[in-house]
Design a protein around this motif. Sequence first.
Motif, PDB file in Angstrom:
ATOM      1  N   ALA A  81      -8.012  -3.789  -6.186  1.00 35.73           N
ATOM      2  CA  ALA A  81      -6.903  -2.828  -6.218  1.00 35.73           C
ATOM      3  C   ALA A  81      -5.855  -3.253  -7.240  1.00 35.73           C
ATOM      4  O   ALA A  81      -5.337  -2.427  -8.002  1.00 35.73           O
ATOM      5  N   GLN A  82      -5.568  -4.547  -7.267  1.00 31.13           N
ATOM      6  CA  GLN A  82      -4.552  -5.019  -8.221  1.00 31.13           C
ATOM      7  C   GLN A  82      -5.025  -4.870  -9.658  1.00 31.13           C
ATOM      8  O   GLN A  82      -4.240  -4.582 -10.559  1.00 31.13           O
ATOM      9  N   ALA A  90       0.823  -1.212   0.000  1.00 34.87           N
ATOM     10  CA  ALA A  90       0.000   0.000   0.000  1.00 34.87           C
ATOM     11  C   ALA A  90       0.856   1.260   0.000  1.00 34.87           C
ATOM     12  O   ALA A  90       0.542   2.240  -0.696  1.00 34.87           O
ATOM     13  N   LYS A 143      -9.963   5.786  -5.557  1.00 34.90           N
ATOM     14  CA  LYS A 143     -10.531   4.448  -5.447  1.00 34.90           C
ATOM     15  C   LYS A 143      -9.510   3.467  -4.843  1.00 34.90           C
ATOM     16  O   LYS A 143      -9.833   2.665  -3.971  1.00 34.90           O
ATOM     17  N   VAL A 144      -8.267   3.578  -5.327  1.00 28.87           N
ATOM     18  CA  VAL A 144      -7.210   2.701  -4.827  1.00 28.87           C
ATOM     19  C   VAL A 144      -6.944   3.000  -3.345  1.00 28.87           C
ATOM     20  O   VAL A 144      -6.796   2.085  -2.524  1.00 28.87           O
ATOM     21  N   ASP A 145      -6.907   4.282  -2.986  1.00 30.19           N
ATOM     22  CA  ASP A 145      -6.731   4.657  -1.578  1.00 30.19           C
ATOM     23  C   ASP A 145      -7.783   3.975  -0.709  1.00 30.19           C
ATOM     24  O   ASP A 145      -7.482   3.380   0.319  1.00 30.19           O
ATOM     25  N   TYR A 191      -8.353  -6.490  -2.281  1.00 31.27           N
ATOM     26  CA  TYR A 191      -7.008  -6.426  -2.857  1.00 31.27           C
ATOM     27  C   TYR A 191      -7.012  -6.832  -4.322  1.00 31.27           C
ATOM     28  O   TYR A 191      -6.233  -6.325  -5.117  1.00 31.27           O
ATOM     29  N   TYR A 207       1.510   3.045  -3.292  1.00 28.68           N
ATOM     30  CA  TYR A 207       0.448   3.502  -4.201  1.00 28.68           C
ATOM     31  C   TYR A 207      -0.586   4.437  -3.580  1.00 28.68           C
ATOM     32  O   TYR A 207      -1.373   5.030  -4.305  1.00 28.68           O
ATOM     33  N   LEU A 265      -9.657   1.350  -1.374  1.00 30.86           N
ATOM     34  CA  LEU A 265      -9.542  -0.106  -1.336  1.00 30.86           C
ATOM     35  C   LEU A 265      -8.465  -0.556  -0.352  1.00 30.86           C
ATOM     36  O   LEU A 265      -8.659  -1.464   0.450  1.00 30.86           O
ATOM     37  N   PHE A 266      -7.314   0.104  -0.401  1.00 32.98           N
ATOM     38  CA  PHE A 266      -6.237  -0.270   0.516  1.00 32.98           C
ATOM     39  C   PHE A 266      -6.629  -0.003   1.960  1.00 32.98           C
ATOM     40  O   PHE A 266      -6.354  -0.793   2.859  1.00 32.98           O
TER      41      PHE A 266
END
Lengths: 517, 279
Positions: free
Chosen positions: A469-470, A421, A445-447, A466, A424, A449-450
């Motif tokens: 996110a990937q 994390a 969105k990635v923030d 995860y 990213y 999700l992590f």
Amino acid sequence: MLKRLTALAATLIVAAGTAYADPIAGGRANVVIQPEPPSLMLGLVQNGPTQMVAGNIYESLLRYDENLEPLPQLAKSWEISEDGLTYTFHLFDNVKWHDGEAFSADDVVFSADVFLRETHTRLRSTLEHVESITAPDANTVVFKLKEPFGPFIGVFEGGTMPIVPKHIYEGTDYKTNPANNHPIGTGPFKFVEWVKGSHILLTKNEDYYIDGLPYLDEIYWHVIPDAASRAVAYETGVIDILPGGSVENFDVSRLTAMDNSCVTDKGWEFIGPLSWMWLNNREGPTADKRFRQAVMYAMDREFAKDALWNGLGKVAQSPVSSSTRFYSDDINKYDYNPEKAKELLAEMGYDGTPVRLLPLPYGETWQRWAEAIKQNLEEVGIKVEMVASDVAGWNQKISEWDYDMAFTYLYQYGDPALGVARTYISSNIGKGSPWNNVEGYENAKVDELFDKAAVAVTKEERQTLYTEAQQILTDDVPVAWLLELGFPTIYRCNVKDLVTTAIGINDGFRDAYIEEK
Amino acid sequence: MKDFWQRFRRNRGAVIGLVLLLAVILIALFAPLLFPQSPWKMVQRPFLPPFDMGQYPLGTDALGRNVIAGLAYGAQVSLLIGLVSTVVSLAIGIPLGAFAGYFGGWIDDSLMRFTEFFQTVPSFALAIVLVAIFEPSVMSIIAAIAIVSWPPVARLVRGEVLSLRSREYVEAAVLSGQKTSTIIWRQILPNTLSPIIVLASLMVATAILLESSLSFLGLGDPNMMSWGYMIGAARTVIRQAWWLSFLPGLAIVLTVLSLNLIGEGLNDALNPRLSRKGK
């Protein structure tokens, strides 16, 4: 109701030692230690060489198999409550410190709650999720968390949470305690002597709490500062074991071609070193997603693996190393495809603006690697200027965001929340460090999700988050992933069961034995 | 001119050197035509031995790059850096030496102390430091080599000028009212030309060696394939593939040797009385 995750130590030892012959007791392992560690007190210093030696002296509650599933160490069994908030560990009851004192749950509470909170930065940030650590009886330890924290089961590793003796350290100044020079742990080997610049000698712990272990009588760590001399020492038979990274990559094929010489790239699953190229997401051609995808298609990573890393390691497909928990195979994969790269470049209208490439100044292998990738990129029409630099210059350029593409590799510590994390999430953008979100990738969105995945309770929930996110990351390509590095451990084939866990030879000598040739 | 050529030809070594150097120059000039592909291109499997495959007569290196193409492009780099850095150091050394020698006195003293300052610092160490500070690139390497190579030029020119300035024709020029700059430029410098030409040919050789040493240490321009780089990169595999270090090494030896032979031939041809005395 408790979900029991019990496993008997005895069965696991048998499982780990599925060799054809019965292990033979006795013998000495001659091992290289490079560089010479600054200290052997694992509670104070956790760098690579310290852990490699002291991982045999100190222990933690658990160890981990190559899939990062927990195995018993000081804890013979453990339970996690269903709400993910309470971790209960049942300890072996016949454990003694190397000075003969009895080990108990109080030592664990002291180590985790008092000693390591003060000395261990990486663990301290994890312990912020912990509400209390208590010892209801002499052989039970209970960790209560404030909120569920998925990676928590992964922090009971020797280098992350080494258990230190309370009766020696309580109430003293940890850094100046004389016991630091003569470390006392619970591990399978006891400290005998350390002649600086020459060797470190460990001897078998006769009172080890698992009957019959360890098999070896002694471990003799040789300090040999020059890489070529280390290779020669192995060739002449002085050394039996060369831990990963102790000889130059280009010597590996020669050394493994010798008689009775074996090599493995296992034993790094826990830290999971993953290499990639930072791509500056802020400016220049690398700010365009299509350009970054083109870079992924243009690189012949299989070739680099075979020509430069002796075929060891694995092409990285995802920001999460395949040995780290919650790796997902359901992602956008990039195979070597120069035509596709050219199409993408044409689509974005790449105008031939040159990009600067900063190699990792860690020696010949990395330099050759940069040359190979430069060539790969130029063949699809990307103009690349190689920038020469030393370690300090490399650090500075990356920290100051003064690059277009730059090589690096980082550790993952078994869980995306601990080691993925940070690269990213946008809250981790900040000048001055070469280890944070250096590429300047921002995706709300990635923030999210992590953030969610770190505190989700069930494994399935975390996996779903995860995986998503990937998927996003492998589409956006914030950095260009290269290889899951395989550092080769080279050893005589008659040394058996040396690397049986994800921590490699850092805790491998417990089960290792030497067979007659 | 005819005389010169005849005297030069009498030194057989010099002729061999000239032929060698011409060959290197031709290879360097026609490298892009002979090998249209970049020398960095990975063309075959790594460690292809020489004479194994007609297309790659000298085999491939650790990354499968064509060795003979690398040698040809390396010739470009070596000659370019050798020539340019020599021109630059002449441009520094000649005026300094000429002023010092002509004016004498405190000008001479201060200029020579300045020169000695550079002479006392080990030149290779200084070159390494300069290249490391300015980051390796063609420009910084040329600059570094020029900066460490000019002192001998300055000293040579000063010595020559010192002896020439008391000659009668120079005094006559002074009496006739010529400007100082004209005297230095027109009367004195042309007569120092022959030792400078000899020195310059040797300096090109030294510069090529310096550049190779820098590249060997990883301080070459990372975007240019040079002989020193090839040896440096191959040194790690010398036990598996000795020819990868040997071939570029041979190229350096031959080029430097040819320049030395030519230098000697020039010396013979330009100072006929001096050189033949001892023989």
